[in-house]
Enzyme design. Structure first.
Site, short mmCIF file in Angstrom:
data_model
loop_
_atom_site.label_atom_id
_atom_site.label_comp_id
_atom_site.label_asym_id
_atom_site.label_seq_id
_atom_site.Cartn_x
_atom_site.Cartn_y
_atom_site.Cartn_z
N LYS A 161 -13.74 -0.03 4.98
CA LYS A 161 -14.32 -0.64 3.78
C LYS A 161 -15.47 -1.57 4.13
O LYS A 161 -16.56 -1.49 3.58
CB LYS A 161 -13.26 -1.42 3.00
CG LYS A 161 -12.37 -0.56 2.14
CD LYS A 161 -11.34 0.18 2.90
CE LYS A 161 -10.47 1.01 1.98
NZ LYS A 161 -9.35 1.63 2.70
N ASP A 219 -1.84 -6.49 8.38
CA ASP A 219 -2.77 -5.41 8.06
C ASP A 219 -4.03 -6.05 7.46
O ASP A 219 -3.94 -6.72 6.43
CB ASP A 219 -2.11 -4.45 7.06
CG ASP A 219 -2.90 -3.17 6.88
OD1 ASP A 219 -4.03 -3.09 7.38
OD2 ASP A 219 -2.37 -2.25 6.22
N TRP A 248 0.86 -1.19 0.00
CA TRP A 248 0.00 0.00 0.00
C TRP A 248 0.89 1.24 0.00
O TRP A 248 1.84 1.33 0.80
CB TRP A 248 -0.90 -0.04 1.26
CG TRP A 248 -1.78 1.17 1.43
CD1 TRP A 248 -2.50 1.80 0.47
CD2 TRP A 248 -2.02 1.88 2.65
NE1 TRP A 248 -3.21 2.85 1.03
CE2 TRP A 248 -2.91 2.92 2.37
CE3 TRP A 248 -1.58 1.73 3.97
CZ2 TRP A 248 -3.38 3.81 3.33
CZ3 TRP A 248 -2.03 2.61 4.93
CH2 TRP A 248 -2.92 3.64 4.61
C1 LMR Z 1 -6.51 2.96 -0.82
O1 LMR Z 1 -5.51 2.23 -0.84
O2 LMR Z 1 -6.94 3.55 -1.81
C2 LMR Z 1 -7.27 3.13 0.48
O3 LMR Z 1 -6.68 2.34 1.46
C3 LMR Z 1 -7.44 4.54 0.86
C4 LMR Z 1 -6.18 5.18 1.33
O4 LMR Z 1 -6.20 5.77 2.42
O5 LMR Z 1 -5.15 5.12 0.64
#
Ligand code: LMR
Length: 394
Positions: free
Chosen positions: A243, A208, A127
């Site tokens: 989510k 996570d 992420w």
């Molecule tokens: C994403 O990856 O788009 C979501 O988890 C929102 C974010 O805060 O990045």
């Protein structure tokens, strides 16, 4: 003072919200930030959430402080949702946090209280905010191979080799399900092999879980966590309710620490609560009270599980729809990984130049890596989207 500061670039994911909003083209499509959308392109409030909010409004008698850990009912419910009966509760600490990001930040702080310097192995890619959030907190992040971009599969052997070479006691960040950004998760057998090496190297799992219920089901998606909890002495789990409860802006999450024994658990508990007090003092209440009410009421809980199932099924059907539309337009190009991925995300598998072209020429917004949020696809826009992609990839 402030003249020494430098302007920062827009966030790679959140920046797309404003870019898309400001685009006047009616045919524009937002495949950027990870927010669920229904068949009409809306992000509705779940019915179970609406009912719980109504009941809360009628029954809530006070807004007095709850303390650093938040609401005990919420914490117990999140602990059960995450671990079920995989591990004895007297080894677990769970506290309410401001969203999943807040839980990651608390986890980072506690790791750094436990040890002066902590190396955390993170999947390549991960992420986009893991690196600034955890790195910014002071953790030393190191990549392990995960996604094979050419073949759109996980390179499990390379991942396991990297973890086997990691120094004993290092921390490994794992995505419980719906890997963000790739959407490609280990199978149960692959998880067992990954867990074997974690046990062998005595690594600390830091998991996570931001999409529980979006891959296979609410319980099924906790498989890796429960399997790990049975086999390791210590672990950390960060949950987000953004989510699966659709509570994005209410900032609801939790962090759980599994300690080796009840006495250590009590020490961790005191550290966590003390740490929270030094950063945000106490978590916001409203969303967590809603989640606590839903999970604590059999009828509301069943309705919520049904709503999560429906969201997951919509994501799955939009993947199939786009893949089919792309096959029609460009049979020579394989996009079948779209269908193999779980949850909201996957890589489209196009170049950064093609991502730019999709944005500039067609108003199709996605992260530079070509990560798409499949919830942005609808029956109405899939034809336009597939035409745009086919035109750009040639
Ligand atoms: C994403 O990856 O788009 C979501 O988890 C929102 C974010 O805060 O990045």
């Amino acid at each position: 003072m402030f003249e020494t500061l430098q302007t920062m670039p827009a966030d790679a994911i959140l920046g797309l919200i404003a870019e898309h909003r400001n685009d006047p083209r009616p045919e524009k499509i937002d495949l950027g930030v990870g927010v669920f959308r229904d068949a009409q392109g809306q992000t509705p409030i779940l019915n179970s959430v609406k009912t719980a909010e109504t009941r809360l409004l009628e029954s809530q008698a006070s807004k007095a402080y709850l303390g650093t850990a938040g609401a005990p009912e919420f914490n117990a419910a999140m602990q059960a949702l995450t671990f079920a009966d995989a591990v004895s509760g007297d080894r677990l600490v769970t506290i309410q946090t401001p969203g999943g990001s807040g839980s990651l930040r608390v986890a980072a702080g506690i790791l750094l209280r436990a040890r002066e310097s902590v190396s955390v192995w993170v999947s390549e890619p991960t992420w986009a905010n893991h690196v600034p959030l955890l790195g910014g907190a002071g953790l030393d992040l190191k990549p392990y191979p995960y996604y094979d971009t050419g073949n759109h599969v996980i390179n499990v052997e390379a991942m396991i080799d990297a973890l086997r070479a990691a120094p004993q006691g290092d921390v490994v960040l794992l995505h419980a399900c719906c890997h963000n950004p790739s959407g490609i998760d280990p199978t149960e057998d692959e998880w067992r092999a990954i867990i074997d090496v974690i046990v062998e190297r005595e690594l600390l799992p830091f998991i996570d879980m931001a999409y529980q219920g979006f891959a296979r089901g609410v319980d099924e998606d906790a498989f890796a966590i429960r399997e790990l909890a049975r086999r390791v002495p210590e672990l950390i789990v960060c949950n987000s309710c953004s989510k699966n409860f659709g509570l994005y802006r209410d900032r609801v999450g939790s962090v759980s620490f599994l300690a080796a024994d009840p006495a250590t658990r009590d020490t961790v508990d005191s550290q966590v609560n003390n740490y929270v007090r030094t950063i945000y003092s106490m978590p916001p209440d409203h969303g967590a009270a809603v989640v606590g009410m839903i999970l604590g009421d059999a009828e509301l809980r069943a309705e919520w599980v049904g709503e999560v199932d429906a969201m997951r099924e919509r994501l799955e059907s939009m993947r199939v729809l786009l893949n089919d539309a792309l096959i029609e337009r460009n049979p020579a190009r394989d996009f079948s990984h779209l269908v193999r991925a779980n949850g909201m995300f996957c890589f489209l598998g196009v170049t950064p130049d093609e991502v730019r072209q999709l944005k500039q020429d067609y108003g199709v917004y996605m992260v530079d890596s070509s990560r798409i949020n499949v919830a942005g696809i609808t029956e109405q826009n899939v034809g336009y989207l597939a035409d745009a992609i086919a035109a750009v990839v040639g």
